[in-house]
Structures are given as structure tokens and as C-alpha cells.
Write an enzyme that holds these catalytic residues in place. Structure first.
Site, mmCIF file in Angstrom:
data_model
loop_
_atom_site.group_PDB
_atom_site.id
_atom_site.type_symbol
_atom_site.label_atom_id
_atom_site.label_comp_id
_atom_site.label_asym_id
_atom_site.label_seq_id
_atom_site.Cartn_x
_atom_site.Cartn_y
_atom_site.Cartn_z
ATOM 1 N N GLY A 223 32.337 -53.941 14.920
ATOM 2 C CA GLY A 223 31.469 -54.677 15.826
ATOM 3 C C GLY A 223 31.378 -56.148 15.447
ATOM 4 N N GLY A 226 33.384 -57.571 12.441
ATOM 5 C CA GLY A 226 34.829 -57.727 12.417
ATOM 6 C C GLY A 226 35.566 -56.413 12.415
ATOM 7 N N GLY A 252 36.932 -51.690 22.046
ATOM 8 C CA GLY A 252 37.723 -50.852 21.164
ATOM 9 C C GLY A 252 39.041 -50.434 21.779
ATOM 10 N N ASP A 253 39.034 -50.172 23.081
ATOM 11 C CA ASP A 253 40.270 -49.804 23.779
ATOM 12 C C ASP A 253 41.232 -50.985 23.827
ATOM 13 O OD1 ASP A 253 39.061 -47.311 24.267
ATOM 14 O OD2 ASP A 253 38.132 -48.082 26.101
#
Length: 309
Positions: A223, A226, A252-253
Site C-alpha cells: 500500500g 511501497g 494490485g492487478d
């Protein structure tokens, strides 16, 4: 070619409110609905970064038009296994006062054994055409928790490189098939393996224990702190690039898409992390569920700082 596997697709319904009141009246200032599912997102982001992909997975008979419309608009081919039922909706409430997003996710309609068998055969066929396959996200009721272990095992027998982005038992059993890379976030790493991570040194220790199962690389997204990536010989950390946040959904994807593009180019471990951080940053600067663009990716790729651990 990259093939992404989405077993539990969804429609993301985002509502923005000035200040969220729990248990009270909340007036929505704007809203949008977007086709989603982790593998769908990865394929779109990967396409924005210049790669060619194909989407597979389960495709519900009702409500999935947004998904195929999106893929058609993005020029991404697909070969889904059609199943009865309605695609699930994931509700996201973004509170402008705090900058936080609350998610309420449906489980999805059950999938039967025949559909699972049909998809398993499809994975075997597609694996012969794919350089990389990405297995990501949750599964609907009826799908066994070891499904990723099964599917990754099939893909690996065909010589396909596999990436896994999941949590809980899906991740614990999936790593037994030896994916080249897994990408948990910090919460998923801790909750899946019963850990409490206090610093980056403990991330390295945990990652190398996981590698004993056959995983080659572990990338952990942190997050606002880093991200880190570890293999048997090296470990690298990237602090977050300071930007104004537009929306966190799909970051995240996008990171997974960046990792895959770096794997395509056979880059170093440090540059794999650099690509993932740049793609994720390019995603979070955009509002709602929009995903990274190539222009933003190139900008943040130059700004990413990679440090050895």
C-alpha cells in the site's frame, strides 16, 4: 501471449460520498459501474502496457454483458466457460472526507462440477498457446479450494509460466504447484500464513520460507509503504511514489500486469519490481476503478526508486 483466469468475475459498483455515516443516511455524489474481476483487470492493464492477452474463466449467463463489452472495446479476445446464474456485484463506497474506500463483496453464484471440468479442459488447451498464465482472485461457491493447484499444475506441464494472486487456502494450496511468482499484499501474506510482519527483513524471511514450496519469486505490495520482491538470491524494496490518489481499486492487478510485462522482457528482479510499482502508481492516480495507462506507466517508471534489502 498472456492468458488470465478469472473464476469469480464481478461488476464493481462504486459510490462516492462526501462523508460516510455508518448506520445513517448517505447521499451519493457520483457513481459508476465497471466490469471487473482480478484477471479481467490484469488483462486490461497488460494491454495498456503493450501486451497481448486472452481472458478465460467462468462467464455467468445474466449480467455479464459489461464484461464482454469492456473486453471488446479493449480489443482483448476471450474464451469463457458459460455458467448459469447472475454475475456478482461488488459495492465500493469511497469516503472523500477520509479518503477511505469500504468494500462489500458478494460471493457469487454456485458453479457445478460439469462447468469446473469444462474449464479445466480449456486451461489445458490454452496453456499450449500461452507464455504466461495469471490465476487471480476468489472463487465462487462450488469451486474447490485447491483449484489453483490443479490448474497451475496443468499449465506448468505445458511449459507455461504461472503467476498466482490469491489469499487464504487458495494461495496455500496454489503454491504447491510451483508458480513462478505470487503477489500477496501484506494482509494476505500475514493472514494466509499466520504471520505478523513488523519490517521488511521479516518479509524476506517469510518469502523464502514460502519459496520452499516451489515458488520462484514473492512480490508483496504494501500500500502506501511501497512494495518488495524476493527470490532465493536477492531482495528489493521500492517506497511508494508520492502521488495524489484518485482510486485504489485495481492497483494490485495493475502491479501484476507490470510484473508480467517485465517477465516477458526477461528483466532483472529489481526491474520486475520497478515495472510493478510504476503500473500500480499509474493506476491509483486515476479515479474509481480505472486502470493504468502506458503514458503514466512510462512517467512513473522513471521515478521509481529500487533499494536492495
Amino acid at each position: 501471449m498472456l492468458v488470465t483466469v478469472t473464476l469469480n468475475p464481478c461488476i464493481d459498483r462504486l459510490a462516492e460520498v462526501p462523508s460516510f455515516t455508518y448506520g445513517g443516511m448517505n447521499r451519493v455524489t457520483s457513481s459508476r459501474s465497471d466490469a471487473a474481476g482480478k484477471g479481467i483487470n490484469v488483462a486490461v492493464a497488460y494491454g495498456h502496457l503493450g501486451g497481448e492477452s486472452l481472458c478465460t474463466g467462468f462467464h455467468y449467463e445474466t449480467g455479464s454483458e459489461l464484461i464482454t463489452d469492456l473486453l471488446d472495446a479493449e480489443g482483448i479476445p476471450y474464451d469463457f466457460t458459460r455458467v448459469p446464474g447472475t454475475v456478482r456485484t461488488n459495492f465500493k463506497i469511497h469516503d472523500h472526507a477520509t479518503g477511505q474506500t469500504t468494500e462489500i463483496n458478494e460471493s457469487g453464484c454456485p458453479v457445478g462440477e460439469e462447468a469446473i471440468a469444462a474449464l479445466t479442459r480449456k486451461i489445458g488447451s490454452l496453456a499450449n498457446e500461452a507464455d504466461t498464465m495469471v490465476f487471480s482472485g476468489s472463487v465462487p461457491p462450488g469451486v474447490p479450494a485447491d483449484i489453483y493447484r490443479t490448474l497451475i499444475g496443468i499449465a506448468r506441464k505445458a511449459g507455461t509460466r504461472c503467476v498466482l494472486d490469491a489469499q487464504g487456502q487458495l494461495l496455500r494450496t496454489g503454491i504447491e504447484a510451483g508458480p513462478v511468482l505470487i503477489k500477496p499484499n501484506l494482509y494476505e501474506l500475514e493472514s494466509t500464513f499466520g504471520l505478523k510482519i513488523n519490517d521488511t527483513a521479516e518479509i524476506v524471511t517469510a518469502a523464502r520460507r514460502i519459496m520452499e514450496k516451489g515458488v520462484s519469486m514473492v512480490a508483496v505490495t504494501l500500500g502506501s509503504a511501497g512494495a518488495a520482491i524476493v527470490n532465493r538470491d536477492e531482495a528489493w524494496y521500492a517506497p511508494a511514489i508520492p502521488v495524489e490518489i484518485g482510486g485504489l481499486c485495481g492497483a494490485g492487478d495493475s502491479a501484476v500486469a507490470g510484473f508480467c510485462r517485465a517477465l516477458d522482457e526477461a528483466l532483472s528482479l529489481a526491474d520486475i519490481l520497478r515495472y510493478g510499482v510504476a503500473a500500480a502508481t499509474a493506476s491509483v492516480t486515476l479515479p474509481g476503478t480505472l486502470l493504468c495507462t502506458r503514458e503514466d506507466f512510462d512517467r512513473y517508471l522513471e521515478q521509481a526508486v529500487i533499494e536492495p534489502l
